[in-house]
Design a protein around this motif. Structure first.
Motif, PDB file in Angstrom:
ATOM      1  N   THR A 129       0.829  -1.321  -0.014  1.00 33.15           N
ATOM      2  CA  THR A 129      -0.084  -0.359  -0.304  1.00 33.15           C
ATOM      3  C   THR A 129       0.914   1.459   0.070  1.00 33.15           C
ATOM      4  O   THR A 129       0.672   2.243  -0.450  1.00 33.15           O
ATOM      5  CB  THR A 129      -0.679   0.084   1.522  1.00 33.15           C
ATOM      6  OG1 THR A 129      -1.502  -0.937   1.333  1.00 33.15           O
ATOM      7  CG2 THR A 129      -2.147   1.368   1.332  1.00 33.15           C
ATOM      8  N   VAL A 130       2.074   1.139   1.029  1.00 35.05           N
ATOM      9  CA  VAL A 130       2.713   2.181   1.127  1.00 35.05           C
ATOM     10  C   VAL A 130       3.544   2.809  -0.635  1.00 35.05           C
ATOM     11  O   VAL A 130       3.571   3.914  -0.721  1.00 35.05           O
ATOM     12  CB  VAL A 130       4.421   2.206   1.852  1.00 35.05           C
ATOM     13  CG1 VAL A 130       4.880   3.446   2.027  1.00 35.05           C
ATOM     14  CG2 VAL A 130       3.023   1.850   3.388  1.00 35.05           C
ATOM     15  N   ALA A 131       4.103   1.319  -1.427  1.00 40.61           N
ATOM     16  CA  ALA A 131       4.813   1.666  -2.552  1.00 40.61           C
ATOM     17  C   ALA A 131       3.821   1.969  -3.957  1.00 40.61           C
ATOM     18  O   ALA A 131       4.249   2.445  -4.485  1.00 40.61           O
ATOM     19  CB  ALA A 131       5.405  -0.115  -2.964  1.00 40.61           C
ATOM     20  N   ASP A 132       2.630   1.611  -3.265  1.00 39.54           N
ATOM     21  CA  ASP A 132       1.608   1.540  -4.803  1.00 39.54           C
ATOM     22  C   ASP A 132       1.178   3.160  -4.396  1.00 39.54           C
ATOM     23  O   ASP A 132       0.122   3.946  -5.085  1.00 39.54           O
ATOM     24  CB  ASP A 132       0.612   0.919  -4.738  1.00 39.54           C
ATOM     25  CG  ASP A 132       0.808  -0.535  -4.883  1.00 39.54           C
ATOM     26  OD1 ASP A 132       1.713  -0.149  -5.855  1.00 39.54           O
ATOM     27  OD2 ASP A 132       0.070  -1.025  -4.500  1.00 39.54           O
ATOM     28  N   ALA A 133       1.843   4.334  -3.587  1.00 46.87           N
ATOM     29  CA  ALA A 133       0.900   5.232  -3.280  1.00 46.87           C
ATOM     30  C   ALA A 133       1.648   6.610  -3.678  1.00 46.87           C
ATOM     31  O   ALA A 133       1.785   7.504  -3.792  1.00 46.87           O
ATOM     32  CB  ALA A 133       0.607   5.452  -1.155  1.00 46.87           C
ATOM     33  N   VAL A 134       3.369   6.220  -3.669  1.00 42.91           N
ATOM     34  CA  VAL A 134       3.750   7.161  -4.579  1.00 42.91           C
ATOM     35  C   VAL A 134       5.384   5.906  -5.523  1.00 42.91           C
ATOM     36  O   VAL A 134       4.820   5.394  -6.099  1.00 42.91           O
ATOM     37  CB  VAL A 134       5.285   7.020  -2.374  1.00 42.91           C
ATOM     38  CG1 VAL A 134       4.381   8.089  -2.118  1.00 42.91           C
ATOM     39  CG2 VAL A 134       6.014   6.144  -2.839  1.00 42.91           C
ATOM     40  N   ASP A 135       5.719   7.633  -5.892  1.00 41.06           N
ATOM     41  CA  ASP A 135       6.766   6.792  -7.525  1.00 41.06           C
ATOM     42  C   ASP A 135       8.229   7.333  -7.232  1.00 41.06           C
ATOM     43  O   ASP A 135       8.497   5.949  -7.770  1.00 41.06           O
ATOM     44  CB  ASP A 135       6.627   7.969  -8.357  1.00 41.06           C
ATOM     45  CG  ASP A 135       5.381   7.882  -8.725  1.00 41.06           C
ATOM     46  OD1 ASP A 135       4.245   7.472  -9.125  1.00 41.06           O
ATOM     47  OD2 ASP A 135       4.593   8.947  -9.445  1.00 41.06           O
ATOM     48  N   ILE A 136       8.628   7.479  -5.989  1.00 40.28           N
ATOM     49  CA  ILE A 136       9.439   7.001  -5.643  1.00 40.28           C
ATOM     50  C   ILE A 136      10.244   5.625  -5.141  1.00 40.28           C
ATOM     51  O   ILE A 136       9.108   4.906  -4.434  1.00 40.28           O
ATOM     52  CB  ILE A 136      10.481   7.418  -4.164  1.00 40.28           C
ATOM     53  CG1 ILE A 136       9.577   7.533  -2.967  1.00 40.28           C
ATOM     54  CG2 ILE A 136      10.201   9.595  -5.122  1.00 40.28           C
ATOM     55  CD1 ILE A 136      10.530   8.399  -1.772  1.00 40.28           C
ATOM     56  N   PRO A 137      11.724   5.338  -4.716  1.00 37.23           N
ATOM     57  CA  PRO A 137      12.062   3.907  -5.045  1.00 37.23           C
ATOM     58  C   PRO A 137      11.852   3.287  -3.153  1.00 37.23           C
ATOM     59  O   PRO A 137      11.889   4.299  -2.105  1.00 37.23           O
ATOM     60  CB  PRO A 137      14.175   3.881  -5.274  1.00 37.23           C
ATOM     61  CG  PRO A 137      13.814   4.776  -7.020  1.00 37.23           C
ATOM     62  CD  PRO A 137      12.728   6.007  -5.996  1.00 37.23           C
ATOM     63  N   ILE A 138      11.721   2.667  -2.888  1.00 33.62           N
ATOM     64  CA  ILE A 138      11.413   1.840  -1.057  1.00 33.62           C
ATOM     65  C   ILE A 138      11.916   1.381  -0.710  1.00 33.62           C
ATOM     66  O   ILE A 138      12.334  -0.141  -1.688  1.00 33.62           O
ATOM     67  CB  ILE A 138      10.462   1.416  -1.537  1.00 33.62           C
ATOM     68  CG1 ILE A 138       8.907   2.491  -1.596  1.00 33.62           C
ATOM     69  CG2 ILE A 138       9.970   0.863  -0.521  1.00 33.62           C
ATOM     70  CD1 ILE A 138       8.652   3.570  -0.565  1.00 33.62           C
ATOM     71  N   ILE A 139      12.775   1.668   0.064  1.00 34.64           N
ATOM     72  CA  ILE A 139      14.294  -0.053   0.175  1.00 34.64           C
ATOM     73  C   ILE A 139      13.160   0.178   1.289  1.00 34.64           C
ATOM     74  O   ILE A 139      13.009   0.756   3.083  1.00 34.64           O
ATOM     75  CB  ILE A 139      15.597   1.164   0.621  1.00 34.64           C
ATOM     76  CG1 ILE A 139      15.948   1.470  -0.722  1.00 34.64           C
ATOM     77  CG2 ILE A 139      15.891   0.350   1.333  1.00 34.64           C
ATOM     78  CD1 ILE A 139      17.556   2.553  -0.353  1.00 34.64           C
ATOM     79  N   VAL A 140      12.240  -1.345   1.727  1.00 43.02           N
ATOM     80  CA  VAL A 140      12.550  -1.814   3.206  1.00 43.02           C
ATOM     81  C   VAL A 140      13.583  -2.430   4.314  1.00 43.02           C
ATOM     82  O   VAL A 140      14.682  -2.298   3.958  1.00 43.02           O
ATOM     83  CB  VAL A 140      12.130  -3.577   3.067  1.00 43.02           C
ATOM     84  CG1 VAL A 140      11.383  -3.921   3.993  1.00 43.02           C
ATOM     85  CG2 VAL A 140       9.841  -3.079   1.344  1.00 43.02           C
TER      86      VAL A 140
END
Length: 307
Positions: free
Chosen positions: A129-140
Motif C-alpha cells: 500500500t505504501v509503495a503503490d502510493a508513491v513513485d519514488i523507490p522504496i527500501i524496506v
C-alpha cells in the motif's frame, strides 16, 4: 530518479545521520547541517535521516518532516538522499513517505512496523500500500531485534515482484543465511544493504549494494572506504578496514544506539550529545570506555566531559 537510475546510484555507504539536540532538547539544525557537509566531504555516498540512529520515535511527525526538509536542502543534490519514513502507524508511514517524495528524496527507507507484531500477510499489505502510493523507490528496513518482527524472505520476494519501486532492503539481521536467501529469491539486482556493522564487508562479498552503518557517523571516511576498496578490487584493504573498525563497532553498541554514538560525537566536539527521554547517555563507566577506544580513531576535542 527512476528505478534503473536508483539501482545504479543508491550504492556504497549511506550514512544514517543522528538528529542533534540543543541543551533545551530542540533540534540543533545548525549542527545537523554541519554533519551533512562533513559527511559529504569525507566521501559518504548517500545520506539517510530519521532512521533508527536519527531517533524518529523521539520526534513528532512535524519534526520528522522538518528534518527531511533541512537535510534535502543541505545535501543539495550532491549525494542521494534516503530518509526514513516508517512508523508503527500505517497512516503516519503513508504521510511521511508521500512527504519524502514531495520534498525531493531519492528513495524512502521504510521500517517493518514495530511493537504491534503484524503477520507476514499484514506486512505485505502494509508495504504494498505504501509503495503503490508513491513513485519514488522504496527500501524496506528489516531490523527484527528492535521491531520484534522478522520480514520473511518469501514476503520480501513477493513484494519485490509485485511492486516495481520496492528495490532493496536494509537487513539489520544477524542471520546471515537469511540474508543470502534475500538475493537468491529477490534477484541479484535487488539492492541489499547491511545494517549490522560486522556484516558490512561480508555483505559486499555476496553481492550487496553497500551499507547503512551507524558507525559512519564517527568515521565516515573509513566506512565509505570499505565499499570503495571492494569495488576497486582491493580486497585486502577492505578486509583490513573491516577488522580495524571492529573495536569501535563493538563499543558503539554496548548501549542502545544512538546513545554511545552521540556520546562519541560529543567527545569529538561535533554535537551537543543529549538525547530525549526515554533515551539517555551511557553511564560514566561506558563513557570512559568509549573515549578510550575512540581516541584510536579520531581526535578527541579538548575539555569535553559528558558525565
Amino acid at each position: 530518479m527512476n528505478i534503473q537510475e536508483a539501482k545504479q546510484r543508491l550504492r556504497g555507504s549511506i550514512a544514517p545521520i543522528v538528529t542533534p539536540f540543543k541543551k533545551d532538547h530542540s533540534i540543533d539544525f545548525e549542527a545537523f547541517r554541519k554533519l551533512i557537509h562533513w559527511h559529504i566531504a569525507s566521501g559518504t555516498h548517500g545520506i539517510s535521516v530519521t532512521g533508527t540512529t536519527g531517533e524518529p520515535s523521539s520526534l513528532t511527525v512535524e519534526e520528522r518532516v522538518d528534518v527531511m526538509k533541512e537535510a534535502h536542502t543541505a545535501i543539495n543534490g550532491r549525494v542521494p538522499f534516503v530518509p526514513g519514513t516508517g512508523s508503527t502507524n500505517h497512516q503516519e508511514t503513508m504521510y511521511l513517505t508521500k512527504k519524502a517524495q514531495e520534498i525531493g528524496a531519492d528513495a524512502a527507507l521504510v521500517i517493518v512496523p514495530y511493537y504491534n507484531k503484524p503477520s507476514q500477510h499484514a506486512l505485505y499489505k502494509h508495504f504494498k500500500t505504501v509503495a503503490d502510493a508513491v513513485d519514488i523507490p522504496i527500501i524496506v528496513y528489516n531490523i527484527p531485534g528492535r521491531t520484534a518482527t522478522n520480514l520473511h524472505v518469501e514476503t520480501l520476494a513477493k513484494l519485490s515482484r509485485d511492486c516495481e519501486n520496492i528495490i532493496g532492503v536494509k537487513e539489520s539481521n544477524k542471520d546471515f543465511e537469511h540474508i543470502n536467501r534475500v538475493l537468491l529469491n529477490c534477484g541479484r539486482d535487488f539492492l541489499l544493504y547491511s545494517g549490522i556493522e560486522l556484516l558490512c564487508y561480508p555483505m559486499l562479498a555476496i553481492g550487496g549494494a553497500g551499507h547503512i552503518s551507524a558507525t559512519a557517523n564517527v568515521v565516515p571516511d573509513k566506512v565509505a572506504e570499505i565499499y570503495d576498496a571492494w569495488v576497486e578490487g582491493d580486497v585486502k584493504r577492505a578486509q583490513d578496514l573491516h577488522y580495524d573498525l571492529m573495536p569501535l563497532n563493538d563499543v558503539l553498541f554496548k548501549d542502545t544506539n544512538p546513545a554511545p554514538l552521540k556520546a562519541a560525537l560529543g567527545m569529538m566536539g561535533k554535537i551537543n550529545p543529549d538525547l530525549r527521554l526515554p533515551m539517555d547517555l551511557p553511564t560514566g563507566t561506558l563513557q570512559d570506555e568509549i573515549r578510550s577506544v575512540l581516541a584510536d580513531y579520531v581526535e578527541i576535542a579538548d575539555g569535553i566531559g559528558l558525565k
